[in-house]
Motif scaffolding. Structure first.
Motif, mmCIF file in Angstrom:
data_model
loop_
_atom_site.group_PDB
_atom_site.id
_atom_site.type_symbol
_atom_site.label_atom_id
_atom_site.label_comp_id
_atom_site.label_asym_id
_atom_site.label_seq_id
_atom_site.Cartn_x
_atom_site.Cartn_y
_atom_site.Cartn_z
ATOM 1 N N ILE A 155 -8.440 2.709 8.546
ATOM 2 C CA ILE A 155 -8.360 2.277 7.143
ATOM 3 C C ILE A 155 -7.018 1.605 6.872
ATOM 4 O O ILE A 155 -6.948 0.545 6.230
ATOM 5 C CB ILE A 155 -8.541 3.491 6.200
ATOM 6 C CG1 ILE A 155 -9.979 4.019 6.307
ATOM 7 C CG2 ILE A 155 -8.252 3.099 4.754
ATOM 8 C CD1 ILE A 155 -10.193 5.335 5.591
ATOM 9 N N MET A 156 -5.946 2.212 7.417
ATOM 10 C CA MET A 156 -4.621 1.639 7.175
ATOM 11 C C MET A 156 -4.490 0.246 7.806
ATOM 12 O O MET A 156 -3.944 -0.677 7.192
ATOM 13 C CB MET A 156 -3.538 2.580 7.708
ATOM 14 C CG MET A 156 -3.272 3.732 6.744
ATOM 15 S SD MET A 156 -2.444 5.121 7.508
ATOM 16 C CE MET A 156 -0.783 4.530 7.611
ATOM 17 N N ILE A 157 -4.998 0.088 9.038
ATOM 18 C CA ILE A 157 -4.919 -1.225 9.704
ATOM 19 C C ILE A 157 -5.732 -2.248 8.926
ATOM 20 O O ILE A 157 -5.291 -3.373 8.685
ATOM 21 C CB ILE A 157 -5.429 -1.128 11.163
ATOM 22 C CG1 ILE A 157 -4.442 -0.332 11.997
ATOM 23 C CG2 ILE A 157 -5.627 -2.525 11.748
ATOM 24 C CD1 ILE A 157 -4.953 0.021 13.382
ATOM 25 N N PHE A 158 -6.895 -1.842 8.498
ATOM 26 C CA PHE A 158 -7.750 -2.753 7.749
ATOM 27 C C PHE A 158 -7.061 -3.228 6.465
ATOM 28 O O PHE A 158 -7.005 -4.421 6.175
ATOM 29 C CB PHE A 158 -9.063 -2.067 7.413
ATOM 30 C CG PHE A 158 -9.949 -2.882 6.527
ATOM 31 C CD1 PHE A 158 -10.623 -3.986 7.037
ATOM 32 C CD2 PHE A 158 -10.102 -2.565 5.178
ATOM 33 C CE1 PHE A 158 -11.428 -4.752 6.211
ATOM 34 C CE2 PHE A 158 -10.899 -3.334 4.355
ATOM 35 C CZ PHE A 158 -11.565 -4.423 4.877
ATOM 36 N N LEU A 159 -6.481 -2.267 5.732
ATOM 37 C CA LEU A 159 -5.805 -2.635 4.487
ATOM 38 C C LEU A 159 -4.586 -3.521 4.759
ATOM 39 O O LEU A 159 -4.310 -4.472 4.022
ATOM 40 C CB LEU A 159 -5.383 -1.376 3.722
ATOM 41 C CG LEU A 159 -6.534 -0.602 3.076
ATOM 42 C CD1 LEU A 159 -6.021 0.688 2.452
ATOM 43 C CD2 LEU A 159 -7.216 -1.472 2.023
ATOM 44 N N ALA A 160 -3.847 -3.207 5.857
ATOM 45 C CA ALA A 160 -2.663 -4.010 6.185
ATOM 46 C C ALA A 160 -3.062 -5.440 6.519
ATOM 47 O O ALA A 160 -2.452 -6.405 6.051
ATOM 48 C CB ALA A 160 -1.908 -3.374 7.345
ATOM 49 N N LEU A 161 -4.127 -5.599 7.341
ATOM 50 C CA LEU A 161 -4.590 -6.953 7.699
ATOM 51 C C LEU A 161 -5.029 -7.729 6.461
ATOM 52 O O LEU A 161 -4.719 -8.900 6.294
ATOM 53 C CB LEU A 161 -5.759 -6.868 8.687
ATOM 54 C CG LEU A 161 -5.392 -6.588 10.139
ATOM 55 C CD1 LEU A 161 -6.648 -6.525 10.989
ATOM 56 C CD2 LEU A 161 -4.456 -7.673 10.671
ATOM 57 N N ILE B 296 1.114 -2.659 -7.554
ATOM 58 C CA ILE B 296 -0.121 -1.866 -7.652
ATOM 59 C C ILE B 296 -0.691 -1.530 -6.273
ATOM 60 O O ILE B 296 -1.025 -0.395 -5.982
ATOM 61 C CB ILE B 296 -1.177 -2.633 -8.495
ATOM 62 C CG1 ILE B 296 -0.775 -2.554 -9.961
ATOM 63 C CG2 ILE B 296 -2.555 -2.034 -8.308
ATOM 64 C CD1 ILE B 296 -1.730 -3.242 -10.886
ATOM 65 N N TYR B 297 -0.742 -2.542 -5.404
ATOM 66 C CA TYR B 297 -1.304 -2.350 -4.077
ATOM 67 C C TYR B 297 -0.609 -1.204 -3.354
ATOM 68 O O TYR B 297 -1.243 -0.314 -2.793
ATOM 69 C CB TYR B 297 -1.173 -3.649 -3.282
ATOM 70 C CG TYR B 297 -1.525 -3.528 -1.812
ATOM 71 C CD1 TYR B 297 -2.837 -3.658 -1.386
ATOM 72 C CD2 TYR B 297 -0.530 -3.280 -0.871
ATOM 73 C CE1 TYR B 297 -3.162 -3.541 -0.049
ATOM 74 C CE2 TYR B 297 -0.837 -3.166 0.471
ATOM 75 C CZ TYR B 297 -2.158 -3.296 0.881
ATOM 76 O OH TYR B 297 -2.463 -3.182 2.198
ATOM 77 N N VAL C 15 1.338 1.231 -4.523
ATOM 78 C CA VAL C 15 1.194 2.548 -5.155
ATOM 79 C C VAL C 15 -0.178 3.140 -4.826
ATOM 80 O O VAL C 15 -0.291 4.310 -4.449
ATOM 81 C CB VAL C 15 1.393 2.437 -6.680
ATOM 82 C CG1 VAL C 15 1.054 3.760 -7.358
ATOM 83 C CG2 VAL C 15 2.831 2.044 -6.989
ATOM 84 N N PHE C 16 -1.228 2.290 -4.913
ATOM 85 C CA PHE C 16 -2.568 2.776 -4.581
ATOM 86 C C PHE C 16 -2.656 3.187 -3.119
ATOM 87 O O PHE C 16 -3.254 4.210 -2.776
ATOM 88 C CB PHE C 16 -3.620 1.710 -4.891
ATOM 89 C CG PHE C 16 -4.168 1.825 -6.275
ATOM 90 C CD1 PHE C 16 -5.250 2.661 -6.533
ATOM 91 C CD2 PHE C 16 -3.603 1.117 -7.322
ATOM 92 C CE1 PHE C 16 -5.745 2.792 -7.817
ATOM 93 C CE2 PHE C 16 -4.096 1.237 -8.607
ATOM 94 C CZ PHE C 16 -5.166 2.075 -8.869
ATOM 95 N N LEU C 17 -2.045 2.377 -2.237
ATOM 96 C CA LEU C 17 -2.087 2.670 -0.801
ATOM 97 C C LEU C 17 -1.446 4.024 -0.512
ATOM 98 O O LEU C 17 -2.038 4.878 0.161
ATOM 99 C CB LEU C 17 -1.370 1.565 -0.016
ATOM 100 C CG LEU C 17 -1.446 1.690 1.502
ATOM 101 C CD1 LEU C 17 -2.845 1.353 1.993
ATOM 102 C CD2 LEU C 17 -0.431 0.779 2.165
ATOM 103 N N SER C 18 -0.246 4.239 -1.068
ATOM 104 C CA SER C 18 0.424 5.510 -0.782
ATOM 105 C C SER C 18 -0.310 6.664 -1.450
ATOM 106 O O SER C 18 -0.407 7.761 -0.892
ATOM 107 C CB SER C 18 1.895 5.462 -1.195
ATOM 108 O OG SER C 18 2.021 4.942 -2.491
ATOM 109 N N GLY C 19 -0.898 6.404 -2.624
ATOM 110 C CA GLY C 19 -1.702 7.429 -3.290
ATOM 111 C C GLY C 19 -2.892 7.843 -2.438
ATOM 112 O O GLY C 19 -3.229 9.028 -2.318
ATOM 113 N N MET C 20 -3.507 6.833 -1.804
ATOM 114 C CA MET C 20 -4.673 7.108 -0.974
ATOM 115 C C MET C 20 -4.290 7.949 0.253
ATOM 116 O O MET C 20 -4.983 8.912 0.602
ATOM 117 C CB MET C 20 -5.286 5.785 -0.534
ATOM 118 C CG MET C 20 -6.677 5.915 0.047
ATOM 119 S SD MET C 20 -7.188 4.357 0.766
ATOM 120 C CE MET C 20 -6.095 4.292 2.166
#
Lengths: 134, 228
Positions: A73-79, A35-36, A38-43
């Protein structure tokens, strides 16, 4: 955001999405963990198709180049993902330790029982020998 | 008091027989258990052949995990106390009686076998590490431990329960320091230890560095924020 960058991001996010689904189909990934991604790439797909969203936030926060917001945003989500994996890893290590020792204790109880039965059997045999006078 | 000697063993095929034979021959009043920590050598086979009391872990859990497995076993089999006793012939069983006496008379929760109550530490890197840990434990708890890294530790039943069930309860100096802060009574008894003769130690150089960093970080920082 340049058109070239947007095209790259669209392709990358579509590819990521397809790859994750492929992994699920081959039973190499649980749906919960997919889920994570798919949502990330969707975003990312959404942001590269509609850069207005990114530009709005860039102006709001006073960031000169809108694409930096995307990176942020990407760095934040990755961390955040790394942290939650680290947490999960701690729990898994703890649980494996418990499983290993419970397994060892059960195993020991079994083999102790076997040994006792063997000893008892041997003692009974000897007793029987005595009776027949051998 | 029913006490269990826990002998963690990782690749100790050269030592294990002597350690256990000495215990069964001269100290048969104590029960013991060898915890084979997923050894790659023939430690487990030797124990089975000699019919030692063996807890055979299917994977390598590390020293803490092996000792905790032994504690879990002690708890399930109704022991009142358990002593951690290295499988490499460094610890001498003649001091166990004194450690038990101190536990009973002073109502201590943990009794540590210390090499340095009267004797000074040598000037080696390892002893520097020991001094650093002593220092930060003193800073953190206000109490003195002369030999915090000693692996010869006696724990009472109350602690067996904690060690067997909780996360972050490895039998290491940081946990001892935390327990001291929580008001548990920790005492030291003077012991002599032998040098390791055969086999390899759990602690390689890089492992020792990592261990030190972890201990300093844990004792000085993390343990202040743990629930009491």
């Amino acid at each position: 955001m340049s058109v070239a960058l947007r095209i790259v991001l669209v392709l990358a996010s579509v590819f990521a999405c397809v790859y994750v689904i492929h992994k699920i189909r081959r039973s190499q990934m649980k749906i919960e963990s997919a889920i994570y991604w798919v949502f990330l790439s969707g975003m990312i797909l959404l942001f590269s198709l509609f850069p207005q969203v990114i530009i709005f936030f860039a102006e709001l926060l006073g960031v000169e180049s809108p694409v930096n917001i995307l990176y942020l945003i990407m760095i934040f989500l990755a961390l955040w993902k790394i942290f939650s994996l680290s947490l999960r890893n701690s729990r898994l290590e703890y649980q494996i330790g418990i499983l290993a020792r419970e397994f060892a204790i059960l195993n020991k109880q079994e083999s102790d029982k076997d040994e006792k039965e063997q000893d008892a059997g041997r003692a009974a045999d000897e007793g029987a020998d005595h009776h027949t006078g051998v | 008091m029913k006490v269990l000697i826990i002998i963690p063993a990782y690749n100790e095929e050269l030592n294990i027989e002597r350690v256990v034979d000495e215990l069964t021959l001269n100290y048969s009043q104590y029960d013991y258990i060898v915890v084979n920590d997923g050894s790659r050598d023939s430690t487990a086979e030797i124990c089975r052949k000699r019919r030692y009391n063996l807890l055979d872990l299917p994977i390598n859990l590390g020293l803490s995990g092996a000792v905790q497995a032994g504690m879990c076993y002690a708890l399930k089999n109704g022991y009142d106390a358990a002593i951690q006793f290295d499988g490499d012939r460094q610890h001498r069983p003649e001091y166990i009686a004194e450690m038990l006496r101190v536990m009973e008379e002073e109502k201590a929760d943990i009794v540590i076998g210390s090499r340095f109550i009267r004797k000074k530490k040598d000037n080696t890197l390892r002893m520097l590490g020991s001094n650093v840990i002593s220092g930060i434990i003193r800073l953190s708890t206000g109490q003195k431990l002369t030999d915090p890294t000693s692996g010869m530790r006696l724990y009472n039943k109350r602690l067996l329960r904690d060690f067997a069930g909780e996360m972050n309860y490895g039998p290491e100096p940081d946990t001892i320091s935390y327990l001291m802060k929580c008001g548990y009574k920790v005492r030291e008894v003077e012991v002599k230890m032998d040098e390791r003769i055969a086999g390899e130690s759990y602690f390689s150089f890089m492992r020792s560095i990592r261990y030190m960093v972890l201990m300093v970080f844990s004792i000085l920082f993390i343990q202040h924020f743990r629930k009491k």
